[in-house]
Design a protein around this motif. Structure first.
Motif, PDB file in Angstrom:
ATOM      1  N   GLU A  54       0.827  -1.200   0.000  1.00 12.15           N
ATOM      2  CA  GLU A  54       0.000   0.000   0.000  1.00 12.15           C
ATOM      3  C   GLU A  54       0.865   1.255   0.000  1.00 12.15           C
ATOM      4  OE1 GLU A  54      -3.000   0.073   2.997  1.00 12.15           O
ATOM      5  OE2 GLU A  54      -3.701  -1.968   2.572  1.00 12.15           O
ATOM      6  N   ALA A  55       1.929   1.256   0.795  1.00  9.68           N
ATOM      7  CA  ALA A  55       2.804   2.429   0.848  1.00  9.68           C
ATOM      8  C   ALA A  55       3.510   2.641  -0.487  1.00  9.68           C
ATOM      9  CB  ALA A  55       3.826   2.269   1.975  1.00  9.68           C
ATOM     10  N   ILE A  56       3.936   1.553  -1.146  1.00 16.30           N
ATOM     11  CA  ILE A  56       4.592   1.684  -2.456  1.00 16.30           C
ATOM     12  C   ILE A  56       3.646   2.343  -3.453  1.00 16.30           C
ATOM     13  CG2 ILE A  56       5.459   0.379  -4.437  1.00 16.30           C
ATOM     14  CD1 ILE A  56       6.683  -1.612  -2.466  1.00 16.30           C
ATOM     15  N   VAL A  57       2.396   1.909  -3.483  1.00 18.14           N
ATOM     16  CA  VAL A  57       1.417   2.485  -4.404  1.00 18.14           C
ATOM     17  C   VAL A  57       1.154   3.950  -4.065  1.00 18.14           C
ATOM     18  CG1 VAL A  57      -0.981   2.356  -5.187  1.00 18.14           C
ATOM     19  CG2 VAL A  57       0.349   0.254  -4.909  1.00 18.14           C
ATOM     20  N   ASP A  58       1.025   4.269  -2.780  1.00 16.97           N
ATOM     21  CA  ASP A  58       0.756   5.652  -2.373  1.00 16.97           C
ATOM     22  C   ASP A  58       1.913   6.585  -2.709  1.00 16.97           C
ATOM     23  OD1 ASP A  58      -1.604   4.694  -1.389  1.00 16.97           O
ATOM     24  OD2 ASP A  58      -1.049   4.817   0.726  1.00 16.97           O
ATOM     25  N   LEU A  59       3.138   6.066  -2.717  1.00 14.74           N
ATOM     26  CA  LEU A  59       4.312   6.905  -2.964  1.00 14.74           C
ATOM     27  C   LEU A  59       4.716   6.956  -4.435  1.00 14.74           C
ATOM     28  CD1 LEU A  59       6.608   5.952   0.058  1.00 14.74           C
ATOM     29  CD2 LEU A  59       5.242   8.017  -0.218  1.00 14.74           C
ATOM     30  N   THR A  60       4.218   6.023  -5.250  1.00 12.21           N
ATOM     31  CA  THR A  60       4.645   5.975  -6.645  1.00 12.21           C
ATOM     32  C   THR A  60       3.494   6.079  -7.641  1.00 12.21           C
ATOM     33  OG1 THR A  60       4.515   3.553  -6.829  1.00 12.21           O
ATOM     34  CG2 THR A  60       6.573   4.495  -5.976  1.00 12.21           C
ATOM     35  N   GLY A  61       2.286   5.752  -7.209  1.00  6.16           N
ATOM     36  CA  GLY A  61       1.175   5.686  -8.147  1.00  6.16           C
ATOM     37  C   GLY A  61       1.221   4.454  -9.022  1.00  6.16           C
ATOM     38  N   GLY A  62       2.099   3.505  -8.692  1.00  4.21           N
ATOM     39  CA  GLY A  62       2.265   2.305  -9.508  1.00  4.21           C
ATOM     40  C   GLY A  62       1.543   1.104  -8.938  1.00  4.21           C
ATOM     41  N   LEU A  63       2.163  -0.063  -9.069  1.00  7.38           N
ATOM     42  CA  LEU A  63       1.589  -1.319  -8.604  1.00  7.38           C
ATOM     43  C   LEU A  63       2.606  -2.056  -7.744  1.00  7.38           C
ATOM     44  CD1 LEU A  63      -0.103  -2.778 -11.822  1.00  7.38           C
ATOM     45  CD2 LEU A  63      -1.241  -1.702  -9.886  1.00  7.38           C
ATOM     46  N   ALA A  64       2.108  -2.929  -6.905  1.00  5.28           N
ATOM     47  CA  ALA A  64       2.976  -3.788  -6.102  1.00  5.28           C
ATOM     48  C   ALA A  64       2.277  -5.122  -5.893  1.00  5.28           C
ATOM     49  CB  ALA A  64       3.298  -3.137  -4.762  1.00  5.28           C
ATOM     50  N   GLU A  65       3.052  -6.178  -5.842  1.00  3.45           N
ATOM     51  CA  GLU A  65       2.519  -7.513  -5.591  1.00  3.45           C
ATOM     52  C   GLU A  65       3.218  -8.122  -4.391  1.00  3.45           C
ATOM     53  OE1 GLU A  65       2.045 -10.280  -8.731  1.00  3.45           O
ATOM     54  OE2 GLU A  65       1.940  -8.740 -10.296  1.00  3.45           O
ATOM     55  N   CYS A  66       2.468  -8.893  -3.633  1.00  9.82           N
ATOM     56  CA  CYS A  66       3.025  -9.593  -2.470  1.00  9.82           C
ATOM     57  C   CYS A  66       3.058 -11.082  -2.773  1.00  9.82           C
ATOM     58  CB  CYS A  66       2.175  -9.309  -1.231  1.00  9.82           C
ATOM     59  SG  CYS A  66       2.853 -10.007   0.288  1.00  9.82           S
ATOM     60  N   TRP A  67       4.247 -11.681  -2.674  1.00  9.95           N
ATOM     61  CA  TRP A  67       4.434 -13.095  -2.946  1.00  9.95           C
ATOM     62  C   TRP A  67       4.793 -13.819  -1.657  1.00  9.95           C
ATOM     63  CZ3 TRP A  67       8.069 -12.442  -7.775  1.00  9.95           C
ATOM     64  CH2 TRP A  67       7.304 -11.977  -8.848  1.00  9.95           C
ATOM     65  N   SER A  68       4.101 -14.917  -1.415  1.00  6.34           N
ATOM     66  CA  SER A  68       4.333 -15.676  -0.195  1.00  6.34           C
ATOM     67  C   SER A  68       5.546 -16.579  -0.335  1.00  6.34           C
ATOM     68  CB  SER A  68       3.098 -16.519   0.141  1.00  6.34           C
ATOM     69  OG  SER A  68       3.359 -17.371   1.230  1.00  6.34           O
ATOM     70  N   LEU A  69       6.353 -16.644   0.727  1.00  2.69           N
ATOM     71  CA  LEU A  69       7.487 -17.569   0.791  1.00  2.69           C
ATOM     72  C   LEU A  69       7.249 -18.668   1.816  1.00  2.69           C
ATOM     73  CD1 LEU A  69      10.458 -15.018   0.858  1.00  2.69           C
ATOM     74  CD2 LEU A  69       9.416 -16.107  -1.121  1.00  2.69           C
ATOM     75  N   SER A  70       6.102 -18.621   2.485  1.00  2.00           N
ATOM     76  CA  SER A  70       5.878 -19.505   3.629  1.00  2.00           C
ATOM     77  C   SER A  70       5.666 -20.949   3.223  1.00  2.00           C
ATOM     78  CB  SER A  70       4.661 -19.029   4.427  1.00  2.00           C
ATOM     79  OG  SER A  70       4.885 -17.726   4.922  1.00  2.00           O
ATOM     80  N   HIS A  71       5.016 -21.157   2.060  1.00  3.02           N
ATOM     81  CA  HIS A  71       4.688 -22.524   1.645  1.00  3.02           C
ATOM     82  C   HIS A  71       5.112 -22.710   0.195  1.00  3.02           C
ATOM     83  CE1 HIS A  71       2.320 -22.693   5.301  1.00  3.02           C
ATOM     84  NE2 HIS A  71       1.717 -21.580   4.928  1.00  3.02           N
ATOM     85  N   PHE A  72       5.998 -23.638  -0.024  1.00  2.00           N
ATOM     86  CA  PHE A  72       6.471 -23.868  -1.382  1.00  2.00           C
ATOM     87  C   PHE A  72       5.521 -24.768  -2.159  1.00  2.00           C
ATOM     88  CE2 PHE A  72      10.965 -23.145   0.320  1.00  2.00           C
ATOM     89  CZ  PHE A  72      10.876 -21.808   0.033  1.00  2.00           C
TER      90      PHE A  72
END
Length: 670
Positions: free
Chosen positions: A174-192
């Motif tokens: 959310e902070a990345i989008v608010d500061l850049t106007g772009g996009l961000a994705e969250c990728w999980s590393l917890s379960h392969f």
């Protein structure tokens, strides 16, 4: 623009003081539910020149520009700030350059910032009085004590969000989008997952739900993209159990050991400003002895205060997820994190889920087809990234106590599905029974979900949805593509209008407005419905066509991208009454349900008498101008005439018996 006023402040020389974000506890605390509540009554507000002798915005040494977290739990925001230091053009967008500083004669104690918010850049103006305890900044600051860009940006973001306490806990994306106007994705590393699951994920090629990070996707973009990692526990016991902590990934290097084996090393920065790692690649660790000594010294020299190195296996096993921000080049174009290609074609359209009208829920629900719909038209083959961004619920600092998935459930669970269709032969029910061409696959409790796909030319139907039917929210659809594309909202169909086959019709037009707080009463579901504008008319003649003597059309004066759901009711005024209180009355005819369309129409038969047309939006307090068109048949008495050769036709009589409303030229009645 969010700004205050410049006021005289005695010896301060008329320095700006922001009345909208005053130097008191109201700007720091919202409900006192976070650990910083113990600071109440102890905070003093000082300008930078009162904290140090020679304040600057940025230090000469870039390594000392990075943020150091204070007593506020906003590591998520500080990780996004690290991306701004990688890209000066993004930093200049948020913190416009050439503002008067403390050493300038034009300095007046104010600074201007910009944050992206649901499709637009919003300007936020602050004064430079900063919260301190014992004459030192109590929240975030730069590693250089005399540099203040982080503290000023943090204050502006706190004002933007409502208070400093509102920054306690959040999502890096959310902070990345608010500061850049772009996009961000969250990728999980917890379960392969199993190999079969990974193959299925690769087939769908959707980073929004990918279980395993494919670092090679972003290898070529690692110098410009924002990258952070987070964990629920900090090695060595430095963290609070269950406290989600985010760190910035500054860089990674591919090196070879003395035996020729490849090793991928990550340099991670802890916003706390201290090392919290005890692995083989800490200072003096065994890992460095496996490298050439000169290479080892060069790599270790890159680390600044708060940095530590670790290899890929440690990175993947000790961190729970990774957030990747899409790079934005200097031309302002988003770059794909999957291919590195620029996505210069971009569009955005607003939408809304409304209970009982356009909030159909997930594909489990039979009402799924009532969700808002959008056309994506691809003119040629290309890469497409589509995001669904919901307008967030107001956040409370007490939400910081939530853990894991519970914290994310502050947002509605949303998803986006896409079908390839023939625009001219669209059969909605058949289309929705087929598997979608692309989707975010599952509903997620995120402010924004992202869909990535390669598409061939053609039309695609996009349907955003909440998991629960009846959930209400506004949202924004954003489309970024490598090739030419267009996006439009799919209109809800208006009721069919029977066309007369005989006779003449007279049409009157009435203009009106729904005014917030006065005449925007909403639909009959709300007690304020009676506040809507009213338009009287009379029916004085029997119908000349079976089943048809009144036609009404309601048209709203709004752009296609910002339509409101509209409809209208017709009420009968009892005989010998001049007006009617419509509260509790049932209409004799209605154009419902309310539709997201430019106009709605109704044709009907009404007995002789007086009537009211009451137009409305679905929700109260939705402001707009509108036009009502009322058509009624004209009865003419025609005296027959016969033309004779060589003689003009004698017009005996041609009397028009037009019946019009006594208030046809008046405006709305309230």
């Amino acid at each position: 623009m969010r700004a205050g006023k410049r006021t005289a402040c005695g010896d301060g020389g008329g320095l700006f003081e922001d009345p909208d974000f005053p130097p008191d506890d109201s700007s720091v605390f919202t409900d006192g539910s976070t650990p910083i509540s113990r600071l109440q009554g102890h905070i003093v507000w000082l300008r930078p020149q009162e904290i140090c002798q020679s304040p600057v915005v940025f230090p000469d040494n870039i390594r000392l520009s990075h943020a150091k977290q204070g007593l506020l739990g906003d590591c998520w925001f500080l990780c996004a700030c690290s991306a701004l230091l990688k890209n000066r053009h993004l930093l200049d967008k948020v913190f416009p350059p050439h503002q008067p500083l403390w050493s300038d004669s034009k300095y007046r104690g104010s600074f201007h910032f910009r944050f992206w918010e649901t499709g637009h850049w919003t300007e936020v103006t602050i004064d430079d009085r900063l919260p301190c305890v014992d004459s030192a900044l109590c929240f975030s600051r730069c590693h250089a004590p005399s540099a203040f860009w982080v503290a000023l940006l943090e204050k502006a973001y706190a004002k933007h969000r409502g208070s400093y306490e509102q920054l306690w806990a959040g999502q890096v994306s959310e902070a990345i989008v608010d500061l850049t106007g772009g996009l961000a994705e969250c990728w999980s590393l917890s379960h392969f997952g199993s190999e079969e699951e990974e193959e299925e994920e690769e087939h769908h090629h959707n980073g929004a739900t990918r279980k395993r990070l494919k670092l090679d996707f972003i290898c070529t973009l690692r110098a410009t993209c924002a990258l952070s990692c987070s964990t629920q526990s900090i090695p060595g016991g430095d963290g609070v159990p269950g406290q989600h902590h985010a760190m910035a990934v500054m860089e990674w290097l591919d090196v070879k050991t003395l035996t020729g084996s490849p090793v991928r090393l990550f340099r991670v920065r802890n916003p706390w400003g201290r090392c919290c790692w005890g692995g083989a690649w800490t200072e003096g660790g065994a890992g460095w002895r496996s490298l050439d000594s000169a290479d080892a010294l060069d790599i270790q020299a890159k680390a600044a205060q708060g940095d530590f190195w670790l290899e890929e296996s440690e990175f993947l096993s000790h961190f729970d997820d990774v957030t990747v921000g899409y790079p934005i080049n200097e031309e302002g174009h988003l770059q794909s994190i999957y291919t590195g290609n620029p996505l210069p074609h971009r569009h955005h359209l607003p939408g809304r889920w409304v209970k009982g009208l356009s909030s159909g829920g997930s594909r489990n629900s039979s009402s799924y087809g009532t969700n808002p719909k959008f056309w994506l038209n691809m003119r040629e083959n290309g890469e497409v990234v589509v995001s669904l961004l919901q307008h967030g619920k107001p956040r409370r600092p007490s939400d910081a106590a939530l853990k894991g998935d519970a914290r994310r459930r502050r947002d509605r669970a949303i998803a986006l599905h896409m079908w390839k269709v023939d625009e001219k032969r669209l059969n909605l029910s058949r289309t929705l029974n087929k598997p979608p061409r692309a989707s975010t696959r599952c509903h997620a409790h995120q402010r924004e979900v992202v869909l990535h796909e390669r598409l061939e030319p053609g039309h695609y139907l996009m349907i955003p949805s909440t998991y629960q039917s009846g959930a209400e929210a506004r949202f924004l659809i954003r489309v970024f593509s490598s090739s030419t594309s267009s996006v439009s909202a799919l209109k809800r169909p208006a009721p069919p209008l029977p066309l007369p086959t005989d006779g003449e019709w007279e049409t009157n037009h009435f203009r009106g407005s729904w005014v917030e707080g006065r005449s925007a009463g909403g639909s009959r579901n709300f007690p304020s419905h009676a506040q809507n504008p009213r338009f009287p008319f009379t029916v004085c003649d029997e119908p000349i066509l079976p089943g048809l003597n009144v036609k009404v059309n309601l048209s709203q004066s709004r752009s296609q991208s910002d339509l409101l759901p509209i409809g209208f009711h017709i009420y009968k005024i009892p005989a010998r009454k001049q007006s009617l209180s419509i509260a509790g009355e049932d209409p004799v005819a209605s154009c419902v349900p309310h539709c997201y369309t430019q106009d709605v129409s109704l044709s009907c038969t009404l007995p002789l008498g007086a009537y009211l047309i009451v137009p409305s939006t679905y929700q109260p307090n939705c402001a707009a101008d509108f036009t009502i068109s009322l058509a009624r048949p004209i009865h003419r008495r025609v005296v027959k005439s016969q033309e004779k050769l060589g003689r003009a036709i004698q017009e005996v009589s041609h009397i028009s018996m037009m019946q019009s409303s006594p208030l046809a030229s008046s405006s709305l009645l309230h």
